[in-house]
Design a protein around this motif. Structure first.
Motif, PDB file in Angstrom:
ATOM      1  N   SER A 108       0.827  -1.199   0.000  1.00  0.00           N
ATOM      2  CA  SER A 108       0.000   0.000   0.000  1.00  0.00           C
ATOM      3  C   SER A 108       0.866   1.255   0.000  1.00  0.00           C
ATOM      4  N   ALA A 109       1.962   1.209   0.742  1.00  0.00           N
ATOM      5  CA  ALA A 109       2.848   2.374   0.827  1.00  0.00           C
ATOM      6  C   ALA A 109       3.435   2.725  -0.535  1.00  0.00           C
ATOM      7  N   ARG A 110       3.743   1.731  -1.355  1.00  0.00           N
ATOM      8  CA  ARG A 110       4.255   2.010  -2.705  1.00  0.00           C
ATOM      9  C   ARG A 110       3.291   2.914  -3.468  1.00  0.00           C
ATOM     10  N   VAL A 111       2.027   2.571  -3.358  1.00  0.00           N
ATOM     11  CA  VAL A 111       0.998   3.323  -4.091  1.00  0.00           C
ATOM     12  C   VAL A 111       0.807   4.703  -3.478  1.00  0.00           C
ATOM     13  N   ARG A 112       0.773   4.775  -2.148  1.00  0.00           N
ATOM     14  CA  ARG A 112       0.615   6.071  -1.490  1.00  0.00           C
ATOM     15  C   ARG A 112       1.737   7.033  -1.878  1.00  0.00           C
ATOM     16  N   ILE A 113       2.964   6.513  -1.921  1.00  0.00           N
ATOM     17  CA  ILE A 113       4.123   7.347  -2.253  1.00  0.00           C
ATOM     18  C   ILE A 113       4.055   7.803  -3.704  1.00  0.00           C
ATOM     19  N   ALA A 114       3.791   6.876  -4.610  1.00  0.00           N
ATOM     20  CA  ALA A 114       3.726   7.231  -6.033  1.00  0.00           C
ATOM     21  C   ALA A 114       2.632   8.263  -6.286  1.00  0.00           C
ATOM     22  N   ALA A 115       1.492   8.087  -5.649  1.00  0.00           N
ATOM     23  CA  ALA A 115       0.399   9.045  -5.827  1.00  0.00           C
ATOM     24  C   ALA A 115       0.797  10.425  -5.333  1.00  0.00           C
ATOM     25  N   ARG A 116       1.521  10.477  -4.226  1.00  0.00           N
ATOM     26  CA  ARG A 116       2.002  11.755  -3.705  1.00  0.00           C
ATOM     27  C   ARG A 116       2.947  12.430  -4.693  1.00  0.00           C
ATOM     28  N   ILE A 117       3.861  11.670  -5.263  1.00  0.00           N
ATOM     29  CA  ILE A 117       4.804  12.231  -6.225  1.00  0.00           C
ATOM     30  C   ILE A 117       4.066  12.794  -7.428  1.00  0.00           C
ATOM     31  N   LYS A 118       3.059  12.071  -7.876  1.00  0.00           N
ATOM     32  CA  LYS A 118       2.336  12.459  -9.081  1.00  0.00           C
ATOM     33  C   LYS A 118       1.274  13.528  -8.831  1.00  0.00           C
ATOM     34  N   ASP A 153      25.217  -3.828   5.816  1.00  0.00           N
ATOM     35  CA  ASP A 153      25.245  -4.898   4.818  1.00  0.00           C
ATOM     36  C   ASP A 153      25.011  -4.388   3.401  1.00  0.00           C
ATOM     37  N   CYS A 154      24.265  -3.293   3.263  1.00  0.00           N
ATOM     38  CA  CYS A 154      23.879  -2.795   1.933  1.00  0.00           C
ATOM     39  C   CYS A 154      24.067  -1.273   1.876  1.00  0.00           C
ATOM     40  N   PRO A 155      25.310  -0.794   1.811  1.00  0.00           N
ATOM     41  CA  PRO A 155      25.561   0.648   1.900  1.00  0.00           C
ATOM     42  C   PRO A 155      24.956   1.469   0.769  1.00  0.00           C
ATOM     43  N   HIS A 156      24.852   0.906  -0.444  1.00  0.00           N
ATOM     44  CA  HIS A 156      24.246   1.654  -1.548  1.00  0.00           C
ATOM     45  C   HIS A 156      22.732   1.792  -1.354  1.00  0.00           C
ATOM     46  N   VAL A 157      22.121   0.719  -0.881  1.00  0.00           N
ATOM     47  CA  VAL A 157      20.693   0.781  -0.547  1.00  0.00           C
ATOM     48  C   VAL A 157      20.464   1.801   0.557  1.00  0.00           C
ATOM     49  N   TRP A 158      21.332   1.795   1.546  1.00  0.00           N
ATOM     50  CA  TRP A 158      21.182   2.712   2.676  1.00  0.00           C
ATOM     51  C   TRP A 158      21.301   4.162   2.221  1.00  0.00           C
ATOM     52  N   LYS A 159      22.260   4.425   1.329  1.00  0.00           N
ATOM     53  CA  LYS A 159      22.432   5.787   0.800  1.00  0.00           C
ATOM     54  C   LYS A 159      21.155   6.254   0.112  1.00  0.00           C
ATOM     55  N   VAL A 160      20.584   5.399  -0.719  1.00  0.00           N
ATOM     56  CA  VAL A 160      19.354   5.762  -1.423  1.00  0.00           C
ATOM     57  C   VAL A 160      18.231   6.008  -0.425  1.00  0.00           C
ATOM     58  N   TRP A 161      18.105   5.130   0.547  1.00  0.00           N
ATOM     59  CA  TRP A 161      17.032   5.269   1.536  1.00  0.00           C
ATOM     60  C   TRP A 161      17.174   6.560   2.329  1.00  0.00           C
ATOM     61  N   GLU A 162      18.381   6.914   2.700  1.00  0.00           N
ATOM     62  CA  GLU A 162      18.604   8.170   3.418  1.00  0.00           C
ATOM     63  C   GLU A 162      18.165   9.365   2.568  1.00  0.00           C
ATOM     64  N   ASN A 163      18.435   9.311   1.278  1.00  0.00           N
ATOM     65  CA  ASN A 163      18.002  10.388   0.385  1.00  0.00           C
ATOM     66  C   ASN A 163      16.480  10.426   0.249  1.00  0.00           C
ATOM     67  N   LEU A 164      15.861   9.251   0.188  1.00  0.00           N
ATOM     68  CA  LEU A 164      14.409   9.187   0.038  1.00  0.00           C
ATOM     69  C   LEU A 164      13.691   9.726   1.269  1.00  0.00           C
ATOM     70  N   LYS A 165      14.270   9.555   2.422  1.00  0.00           N
ATOM     71  CA  LYS A 165      13.628  10.019   3.653  1.00  0.00           C
ATOM     72  C   LYS A 165      13.425  11.528   3.660  1.00  0.00           C
ATOM     73  N   ALA A 166      14.213  12.238   2.859  1.00  0.00           N
ATOM     74  CA  ALA A 166      14.103  13.696   2.813  1.00  0.00           C
ATOM     75  C   ALA A 166      13.048  14.184   1.826  1.00  0.00           C
ATOM     76  N   VAL A 167      12.501  13.262   1.017  1.00  0.00           N
ATOM     77  CA  VAL A 167      11.510  13.621  -0.007  1.00  0.00           C
ATOM     78  C   VAL A 167      10.123  13.648   0.634  1.00  0.00           C
ATOM     79  N   GLU A 168       9.391  14.742   0.431  1.00  0.00           N
ATOM     80  CA  GLU A 168       8.110  14.930   1.106  1.00  0.00           C
ATOM     81  C   GLU A 168       7.114  13.813   0.813  1.00  0.00           C
ATOM     82  N   ALA A 169       7.084  13.341  -0.426  1.00  0.00           N
ATOM     83  CA  ALA A 169       6.136  12.286  -0.788  1.00  0.00           C
ATOM     84  C   ALA A 169       6.394  11.009  -0.003  1.00  0.00           C
ATOM     85  N   PHE A 170       7.652  10.743   0.303  1.00  0.00           N
ATOM     86  CA  PHE A 170       7.977   9.542   1.066  1.00  0.00           C
ATOM     87  C   PHE A 170       7.623   9.729   2.539  1.00  0.00           C
ATOM     88  N   LYS A 171       7.803  10.929   3.051  1.00  0.00           N
ATOM     89  CA  LYS A 171       7.384  11.206   4.422  1.00  0.00           C
ATOM     90  C   LYS A 171       5.875  11.038   4.565  1.00  0.00           C
TER      91      LYS A 171
END
Length: 230
Positions: A18-28, A194-212
Motif C-alpha cells: 500500500s505504501a508504494r501506491v501512497r508514495i507514487a500518488a504523492r509524487i504524481k 550490509d547494503c551501503p548503496h541501498v542505505w544511501k538511497v534510503w537516506e536520500n528518500l527520507k528527505a523527499v516529502e512524498a515519502f514522508k
C-alpha cells in the motif's frame, strides 16, 4: 483531468505494498480517498472485501468517473496500480524512464521485482501466520529472506544508483524500496552495514516529502503511539 476521477485506495498503514501506491500518488499529485482494511484484525478476509479483492490483500484501487459515476478501473495489485498511474496519467511526473529508453526502464523494473517478488511475498503476514506452527521465529524468518533480497538489490544498486535507485531521478524502484527498508529495520536487518548503496538511497528518500507523507508512520490509520512526532 484530476477532478474527473476519484481514486479510492483500500490500504493498511503497515502494508508496504500500500505504501508504494501512497508514495507514487504523492509524487504524481494524485489525490487518494482511503478506505482502511486492518490486516491484523483479519478484515481482508471478510466476504465484503473478498468480493472486491479475491487475493484477500491490500492494496485495491477503484477508479470512478466523477461525472458519470461509472467505474473506470478496479486494480488489486500494487505494481499494476503503479503502472496504471504511469499509463493513464502521462501528463504527471513520470516514475519510469521514457519508452525509448528501454534499458533504463528494465533497470527500474528489475529492482521493483526484487522487492515485489523476492522480498515481500515470503515475508508478509499470511506467510508468517502459516509458518508459525512450524516453530520458526518470525524475526529469524524475516531477517533471512529480507537479507537475501536486499543483497541482490545492493549488487544492482552499485551499478545503477545515483542519488536514488536508478540515477538521480525518482522511479518506481524507489517507491518499492523505501517501504521495504522500513520493514527490514523493524525486524532488525542491518541494512546500513550490509547494503551501503541501498542505505544511501534510503537516506536520500527520507528527505523527499512524498515519502514522508506516504510512510507507514504518517497515516490516518496509524495508531497514535506509532505516529511520527514532529
Amino acid at each position: 483531468m484530476a477532478e474527473e476521477y476519484q481514486y479510492t485506495l483500500y490500504t493498511y498503514f503497515r502494508s508496504s505494498c500500500s505504501a508504494r501506491v501512497r508514495i507514487a500518488a504523492r509524487i504524481k499529485g494524485i489525490r487518494l480517498e482511503y478506505k482502511y482494511i486492518h490486516l491484523v484484525k483479519g478484515e481482508q478476509n471478510a466476504a465484503e472485501y473478498t468480493s472486491l479483492n479475491p487475493s484477500e490483500s491490500v492494496p485495491t484501487l477503484v477508479v470512478t468517473n466523477t461525472k458519470s459515476g461509472q467505474e473506470v478501473a478496479k486494480i488489486r495489485q500494487s505494481i499494476a496500480i503503479l503502472e496504471y498511474f504511469e499509463e493513464s496519467r502521462p501528463e504527471l511526473p513520470r516514475l519510469l524512464p521514457p519508452p525509448e529508453n528501454s534499458a533504463s526502464r528494465a533497470k527500474v523494473r528489475e529492482l521493483v521485482d526484487i522487492v515485489s517478488c523476492d522480498i515481500q511475498p515470503v515475508t508478509n503476514l499470511r506467510v508468517l501466520t502459516f509458518v508459525k506452527p512450524l516453530n520458526v521465529e518470525a524475526k529469524v524468518w524475516q531477517q533471512h529472506f529480507m537479507t537475501l533480497g536486499f543483497r541482490a538489490y545492493e549488487q544492482l544498486a552499485k551499478e545503477y544508483s545515483g542519488k536514488y535507485s536508478v540515477g538521480d531521478q525518482l522511479t518506481l524502484a524507489d517507491c518499492a524500496l523505501a517501504p521495504a527498508v522500513d520493514g527490514a529495520l523493524r525486524f532488525g536487518v542491518d541494512v546500513e552495514s550490509d547494503c551501503p548503496h541501498v542505505w544511501k538511497v534510503w537516506e536520500n528518500l527520507k528527505a523527499v516529502e512524498a515519502f514522508k507523507k506516504g510512510r507507514w508512520d504518517n497515516q490516518p490509520d496509524t495508531p497514535a503511539d506509532l505516529r511520527t512526532r514532529e
